[in-house]
Write an enzyme that holds these catalytic residues in place. Structure first.
Site, PDB file in Angstrom:
ATOM      1  N   LYS A 117       0.683   3.874  -6.741  1.00  0.00           N
ATOM      2  CA  LYS A 117       0.250   4.176  -8.112  1.00  0.00           C
ATOM      3  C   LYS A 117       1.395   4.517  -9.072  1.00  0.00           C
ATOM      4  O   LYS A 117       1.193   5.185 -10.088  1.00  0.00           O
ATOM      5  CB  LYS A 117      -0.797   5.314  -8.161  1.00  0.00           C
ATOM      6  CG  LYS A 117      -1.926   5.199  -7.192  1.00  0.00           C
ATOM      7  CD  LYS A 117      -2.467   3.823  -6.998  1.00  0.00           C
ATOM      8  CE  LYS A 117      -3.314   3.290  -8.129  1.00  0.00           C
ATOM      9  NZ  LYS A 117      -3.865   1.947  -7.743  1.00  0.00           N
TER      10      LYS A 117
ATOM     11  N   THR B 250       3.362  -0.329  -9.469  1.00  0.00           N
ATOM     12  CA  THR B 250       3.636  -1.475  -8.592  1.00  0.00           C
ATOM     13  C   THR B 250       3.173  -2.792  -9.214  1.00  0.00           C
ATOM     14  O   THR B 250       3.936  -3.762  -9.304  1.00  0.00           O
ATOM     15  CB  THR B 250       2.864  -1.303  -7.253  1.00  0.00           C
ATOM     16  OG1 THR B 250       2.761   0.074  -6.938  1.00  0.00           O
ATOM     17  CG2 THR B 250       3.505  -2.083  -6.140  1.00  0.00           C
TER      18      THR B 250
ATOM     19  N   TRP C  78       2.380  -3.532 -12.194  1.00  0.00           N
ATOM     20  CA  TRP C  78       3.078  -3.824 -13.453  1.00  0.00           C
ATOM     21  C   TRP C  78       4.415  -4.519 -13.173  1.00  0.00           C
ATOM     22  O   TRP C  78       4.702  -5.587 -13.721  1.00  0.00           O
ATOM     23  CB  TRP C  78       3.283  -2.510 -14.202  1.00  0.00           C
ATOM     24  CG  TRP C  78       3.796  -2.626 -15.597  1.00  0.00           C
ATOM     25  CD1 TRP C  78       3.945  -3.769 -16.335  1.00  0.00           C
ATOM     26  CD2 TRP C  78       4.214  -1.539 -16.425  1.00  0.00           C
ATOM     27  NE1 TRP C  78       4.437  -3.458 -17.582  1.00  0.00           N
ATOM     28  CE2 TRP C  78       4.605  -2.096 -17.654  1.00  0.00           C
ATOM     29  CE3 TRP C  78       4.297  -0.149 -16.252  1.00  0.00           C
ATOM     30  CZ2 TRP C  78       5.081  -1.309 -18.701  1.00  0.00           C
ATOM     31  CZ3 TRP C  78       4.761   0.634 -17.298  1.00  0.00           C
ATOM     32  CH2 TRP C  78       5.145   0.051 -18.504  1.00  0.00           C
TER      33      TRP C  78
ATOM     34  N   HIS D 250       4.897   0.020   0.124  1.00  0.00           N
ATOM     35  CA  HIS D 250       4.942   1.426  -0.308  1.00  0.00           C
ATOM     36  C   HIS D 250       5.715   2.280   0.700  1.00  0.00           C
ATOM     37  O   HIS D 250       5.646   3.504   0.663  1.00  0.00           O
ATOM     38  CB  HIS D 250       3.522   2.003  -0.415  1.00  0.00           C
ATOM     39  CG  HIS D 250       2.687   1.444  -1.517  1.00  0.00           C
ATOM     40  ND1 HIS D 250       3.159   1.221  -2.787  1.00  0.00           N
ATOM     41  CD2 HIS D 250       1.371   1.088  -1.552  1.00  0.00           C
ATOM     42  CE1 HIS D 250       2.182   0.747  -3.548  1.00  0.00           C
ATOM     43  NE2 HIS D 250       1.096   0.644  -2.828  1.00  0.00           N
TER      44      HIS D 250
ATOM     45  N   SER E  97      -3.381   9.291 -11.064  1.00  0.00           N
ATOM     46  CA  SER E  97      -3.713   7.894 -10.815  1.00  0.00           C
ATOM     47  C   SER E  97      -4.145   7.704  -9.350  1.00  0.00           C
ATOM     48  O   SER E  97      -5.113   6.987  -9.059  1.00  0.00           O
ATOM     49  CB  SER E  97      -2.493   7.026 -11.132  1.00  0.00           C
ATOM     50  OG  SER E  97      -2.801   5.666 -10.971  1.00  0.00           O
TER      51      SER E  97
ATOM     52  N   TYR F 232       8.782   4.343 -14.488  1.00  0.00           N
ATOM     53  CA  TYR F 232       7.579   3.934 -15.237  1.00  0.00           C
ATOM     54  C   TYR F 232       7.703   4.372 -16.701  1.00  0.00           C
ATOM     55  O   TYR F 232       7.382   3.613 -17.618  1.00  0.00           O
ATOM     56  CB  TYR F 232       6.363   4.601 -14.578  1.00  0.00           C
ATOM     57  CG  TYR F 232       5.022   4.266 -15.185  1.00  0.00           C
ATOM     58  CD1 TYR F 232       4.187   3.318 -14.596  1.00  0.00           C
ATOM     59  CD2 TYR F 232       4.554   4.933 -16.329  1.00  0.00           C
ATOM     60  CE1 TYR F 232       2.938   3.027 -15.138  1.00  0.00           C
ATOM     61  CE2 TYR F 232       3.310   4.648 -16.873  1.00  0.00           C
ATOM     62  CZ  TYR F 232       2.512   3.695 -16.276  1.00  0.00           C
ATOM     63  OH  TYR F 232       1.270   3.413 -16.815  1.00  0.00           O
TER      64      TYR F 232
ATOM     65  N   PHE G 220      -0.031  -3.365 -20.890  1.00  0.00           N
ATOM     66  CA  PHE G 220      -1.232  -2.867 -20.214  1.00  0.00           C
ATOM     67  C   PHE G 220      -2.486  -3.645 -20.622  1.00  0.00           C
ATOM     68  O   PHE G 220      -3.259  -4.088 -19.764  1.00  0.00           O
ATOM     69  CB  PHE G 220      -1.403  -1.364 -20.506  1.00  0.00           C
ATOM     70  CG  PHE G 220      -2.611  -0.776 -19.842  1.00  0.00           C
ATOM     71  CD1 PHE G 220      -2.634  -0.527 -18.477  1.00  0.00           C
ATOM     72  CD2 PHE G 220      -3.755  -0.481 -20.586  1.00  0.00           C
ATOM     73  CE1 PHE G 220      -3.760  -0.004 -17.858  1.00  0.00           C
ATOM     74  CE2 PHE G 220      -4.884   0.047 -19.976  1.00  0.00           C
ATOM     75  CZ  PHE G 220      -4.884   0.296 -18.611  1.00  0.00           C
TER      76      PHE G 220
ATOM     77  N   PHE H   3      -9.116  -0.389 -11.851  1.00  0.00           N
ATOM     78  CA  PHE H   3      -7.747  -0.362 -11.316  1.00  0.00           C
ATOM     79  C   PHE H   3      -6.766  -0.149 -12.475  1.00  0.00           C
ATOM     80  O   PHE H   3      -5.858   0.661 -12.396  1.00  0.00           O
ATOM     81  CB  PHE H   3      -7.440  -1.682 -10.587  1.00  0.00           C
ATOM     82  CG  PHE H   3      -6.104  -1.660  -9.904  1.00  0.00           C
ATOM     83  CD1 PHE H   3      -6.004  -1.280  -8.580  1.00  0.00           C
ATOM     84  CD2 PHE H   3      -4.949  -1.996 -10.591  1.00  0.00           C
ATOM     85  CE1 PHE H   3      -4.760  -1.228  -7.953  1.00  0.00           C
ATOM     86  CE2 PHE H   3      -3.708  -1.948  -9.975  1.00  0.00           C
ATOM     87  CZ  PHE H   3      -3.614  -1.570  -8.653  1.00  0.00           C
TER      88      PHE H   3
ATOM     89  N   LYS I  82      -5.696   3.776 -17.301  1.00  0.00           N
ATOM     90  CA  LYS I  82      -5.200   4.256 -18.606  1.00  0.00           C
ATOM     91  C   LYS I  82      -3.857   3.624 -18.957  1.00  0.00           C
ATOM     92  O   LYS I  82      -3.602   3.310 -20.111  1.00  0.00           O
ATOM     93  CB  LYS I  82      -5.037   5.781 -18.598  1.00  0.00           C
ATOM     94  CG  LYS I  82      -6.307   6.551 -18.375  1.00  0.00           C
ATOM     95  CD  LYS I  82      -7.160   6.567 -19.624  1.00  0.00           C
ATOM     96  CE  LYS I  82      -8.473   7.292 -19.362  1.00  0.00           C
ATOM     97  NZ  LYS I  82      -9.461   7.045 -20.403  1.00  0.00           N
TER      98      LYS I  82
HETATM   99  S1  PPS Z   1      -0.980   0.307  -6.307  1.00  0.00           S
HETATM  100  O1  PPS Z   1      -2.387   0.327  -5.809  1.00  0.00           O
HETATM  101  O2  PPS Z   1      -0.167   1.333  -5.645  1.00  0.00           O
HETATM  102  O3  PPS Z   1      -0.381  -1.020  -6.233  1.00  0.00           O
HETATM  103  O4  PPS Z   1      -1.121   0.743  -7.837  1.00  0.00           O
HETATM  104  P1  PPS Z   1       0.019   0.615  -8.926  1.00  0.00           P
HETATM  105  O5  PPS Z   1      -0.022  -0.729  -9.506  1.00  0.00           O
HETATM  106  O6  PPS Z   1       1.297   1.150  -8.418  1.00  0.00           O
HETATM  107  O7  PPS Z   1      -0.444   1.679 -10.006  1.00  0.00           O
HETATM  108  C1  PPS Z   1      -1.558   1.531 -10.861  1.00  0.00           C
HETATM  109  C2  PPS Z   1      -1.232   2.321 -12.096  1.00  0.00           C
HETATM  110  O8  PPS Z   1      -0.334   1.550 -12.928  1.00  0.00           O
HETATM  111  C3  PPS Z   1      -0.949   1.322 -14.179  1.00  0.00           C
HETATM  112  N1  PPS Z   1      -0.539   0.035 -14.736  1.00  0.00           N
HETATM  113  C4  PPS Z   1       0.137  -0.103 -15.893  1.00  0.00           C
HETATM  114  N2  PPS Z   1       0.616   0.816 -16.752  1.00  0.00           N
HETATM  115  C5  PPS Z   1       1.248   0.353 -17.858  1.00  0.00           C
HETATM  116  N3  PPS Z   1       1.403  -0.950 -18.151  1.00  0.00           N
HETATM  117  C6  PPS Z   1       0.931  -1.897 -17.317  1.00  0.00           C
HETATM  118  N4  PPS Z   1       1.093  -3.175 -17.608  1.00  0.00           N
HETATM  119  C7  PPS Z   1       0.269  -1.484 -16.127  1.00  0.00           C
HETATM  120  N5  PPS Z   1      -0.311  -2.138 -15.092  1.00  0.00           N
HETATM  121  C8  PPS Z   1      -0.798  -1.186 -14.262  1.00  0.00           C
HETATM  122  C9  PPS Z   1      -2.447   1.397 -13.869  1.00  0.00           C
HETATM  123  O9  PPS Z   1      -3.202   1.560 -15.032  1.00  0.00           O
HETATM  124  C10 PPS Z   1      -2.469   2.613 -12.956  1.00  0.00           C
HETATM  125  O10 PPS Z   1      -2.173   3.830 -13.644  1.00  0.00           O
HETATM  126  P2  PPS Z   1      -3.279   4.792 -14.267  1.00  0.00           P
HETATM  127  O11 PPS Z   1      -2.518   6.003 -14.737  1.00  0.00           O
HETATM  128  O12 PPS Z   1      -4.244   5.109 -13.173  1.00  0.00           O
HETATM  129  O13 PPS Z   1      -3.899   4.051 -15.412  1.00  0.00           O
END
Ligand code: PPS
Length: 304
Positions: A56, A59, A61, A117, A147, A202, A238, A264, A267
């Protein structure tokens, strides 16, 4: 790649939450135990690029950014498959209808982009032997734990969380899946001085995505025009990823995840933790993180 005929004893009609099991001093979902030898024996290739994160931390992104860079900003090429089919998650045991991440990777032509991870000390040795490049993304503990809490609820196979306060305490104590956040971010931070690791935050990505994506392009040994960079920024923000079924995990079976509990793409901000932490919890985590990261040189921003 056909992922529909894989083995695995996970019955998608009977989703079962994992329990936590210690493997080599770190807690993981118990489903990894049987598969551990296969993960550790993973055969990395010299041109593999590994994306590694604490769960979380951003990843997906960075995966989408790397995928867009790899395809020179061509969204159509990126969107040919869901992100989890483009980039095998090597920690993942076989789970019907999916083969294990290792098997998926073994079947894949080079160059491969892989996801893990794993904490640095448990990375399969072949990654170091082959001198593979690694992109690591770290996220501040407060947003990361919020998250992770929501993810445990939307996933039907992650362990039970207990209350928010219990989960927070367990997170800090490393009593959650993939272990201690502070050991993870610190271990990889130290590894970057010995190995080809691009360490990103991040919060920096959120603050100035173009700047951080430039670092990724350079690390991947490419040169791309500004127009392509702008395309990548646009399609990896996002809102774009939340609306993109090939990036937002909406194509996963509902037996594994329930986006109605919490999407997923939830926010995607820095500072959402403020809606969940009490003042006492916030101060306690600040003090604890300061102690845990003392002397490392690592600094996290909890707002930008
Ligand atoms: S995982 O399951 O470990 O692969 O999850 P991971 O992708 O690491 O984390 C998910 C969180 O990343 C946020 N997210 C983003 N934030 C900003 N910009 C973009 N483009 C983006 N894509 C994914 C996602 O919303 C989760 O965070 P939270 O705080 O829960 O919204």
């Amino acid at each position: 790649m056909d992922l529909k005929s894989g083995p695995g004893d996970f019955d998608p009609t009977q989703p079962k939450r994992a329990t936590l099991e210690e493997i080599e001093g770190v807690l993981f979902p118990n489903t990894l135990r049987e598969h551990w030898g296969t993960i550790q024996g993973f055969k990395a290739r010299p041109d593999d690029l590994l994306i590694c994160t604490y769960p979380k931390a951003g990843t997906t992104w960075i995966q989408q950014i790397v995928s867009m860079v790899q395809h020179r900003g061509d969204l159509e090429k990126c969107n040919q498959k869901p992100i989890y089919e483009r980039m095998p998650f090597i920690d993942m045991p076989p789970m019907k209808p999916f083969v294990s991440g290792v098997e998926q990777a073994d079947l894949m032509p080079s160059p491969r982009i892989l996801k893990s991870h794993l904490p640095v000390q448990l990375l399969p040795a072949s990654f170091w032997e082959q001198k593979c490049k690694v992109i690591y993304v770290a996220r501040n503990a407060k947003d990361n734990v919020v998250s992770y809490f929501y993810f445990h609820h939307m996933s039907k196979i992650m362990p039970e969380t207990g209350t928010w306060n219990e989960f927070l305490e367990n997170f800090v104590a490393g009593k959650v899946a993939w272990g201690s956040w502070s050991d993870h971010v610190r271990g990889w931070w130290e590894a970057k001085d010995r190995h080809p690791v691009l360490y990103l935050f991040y919060e920096d990505m959120k603050e100035d995505p173009a700047r951080e994506i430039r670092k990724v392009i350079q690390f991947m040994g490419l040169e791309l025009p500004e127009s392509v960079l702008n395309q990548i920024v646009e399609h990896t923000k996002f809102e774009s990823m939340k609306a993109n079924p090939m990036a937002n995990y909406s194509t996963l079976p509902s037996s594994l995840v329930d986006h109605t509990v919490s999407p997923f793409m939830r926010k995607g901000t820095v500072g959402n933790w403020k809606k969940h932490f009490t003042v006492a919890q916030s101060e306690w985590l600040d003090d604890t993180c300061a102690q845990l990261l003392k002397g490392s040189g690592l600094n996290f921003r909890t707002e930008i």
